[in-house]
Write a protein that holds these residues in place. Structure first.
Motif: not given
Length: 280
Positions: A62-80
């Motif tokens: 559950p703690a993982a849900k509090q961590i910011p997402s960088m996008g989907s596995s196949s479409a990541l936000d490289i800048e973030r």
């Protein structure tokens, strides 16, 4: 299995699942995970406190849900990802974009590619990731616990009478997994036989006629928890239907090559044992 890690005054060197050497000058304390299974591995290895970014659907623990997402596995936000200044990225070889993984390496970010194909590789993954994060004691304990539970399941079920299994991962089109996928290792662990294990594709599309010809004794549905019953009960002559061996599996346990796959294995083994008890 050969050792995958080395530590020296010059730093830490670990070999990932793609056989790349991952070299760090010191343990990584800013880690980005690019797949849900990698997130689970990192937390189990004791490195959860160091994970600063994850991919979509990283919902366990559950703690993982509090961590910011960088996008989907196949479409990541490289800048973030770059903005987080990670000292390690844990990528998914077959799930992340190869060009995006290459871009992260080109920027100078160390990347560990995670792609376990065998159950034993999950244990070594825990050891290697803990080495990279400096949480070796936690990683070793988790790896030992995983191997002990795996050995217990193996001793209990592998020598049971074989059961023919169709493992359905998608309904339209009808898809399954071949013998090279880790799921087939779990099926074998439980004394099952994947009826489409010899197909060359990792996740082949099959026809209804092919399933009927294979005549499995058990059908598992693993496509998001949907029941296989409605689609297959119109074929009462098939062994799985005649014996009412149409089962669903808990979502994510079997689809993620992380520690919880043994929860999925225990569930699958129990259902195969039920199928054996129903044999006429």
């Amino acid at each position: 299995m050969l050792s995958f890690t080395a530590a020296s005054a010059q730093g830490i060197t670990v070999r990932d699942d793609a056989q790349h050497a991952v070299v760090l000058p010191h343990p990584a304390h800013r880690i980005v995970s690019l797949a849900p299974h990698a997130t689970e591995l990192l937390f189990a290895a004791g490195a959860g406190a160091y994970v600063v970014g994850v991919s979509d659907y990283s919902d366990y623990p559950p703690a993982a849900k509090q961590i910011p997402s960088m996008g989907s596995s196949s479409a990541l936000d490289i800048e973030r990802i770059v903005a987080l200044k990670p000292d390690l990225v844990v990528a998914w070889s077959s799930g992340n974009s190869a060009s995006q993984i290459a871009r992260l390496r080109a920027i100078g970010i160390p990347v560990f590619e995670s792609e376990p194909h065998q159950l034993e590789t999950i244990a070594t993954s825990l050891l290697r990731l803990s080495q990279l994060a400096g949480t070796e004691a936690s990683g070793a304990a988790a790896a030992d616990a995983f191997k002990a539970r795996l050995a217990q399941l193996d001793a209990t079920y592998r020598q049971k009478p074989p059961v023919r299994v169709f493992y359905q991962i998608w309904k339209k089109p009808l898809m399954t997994l071949n013998g090279s996928h880790m799921v087939s290792s779990v099926i074998a662990l439980c004394g099952g036989q994947n009826v489409f294990g010899k197909l060359p594709q990792l996740a082949p599309t099959v026809s209804t006629e092919a399933v009927l010809q294979a005549n499995p004794e058990v059908i598992f549905a693993a496509d998001g928890g949907s029941s296989p019953s409605a689609g297959w009960r119109r074929f009462p002559g098939m062994a799985a239907v005649a014996a009412d061996n149409l089962f669903t599996l808990t979502p994510n346990w079997m689809s993620r090559p992380g520690p919880r796959i043994l929860d999925g294995a225990a569930e699958l083994c129990q259902k195969l044992e039920l199928a054996r008890s129903r044999r006429r």
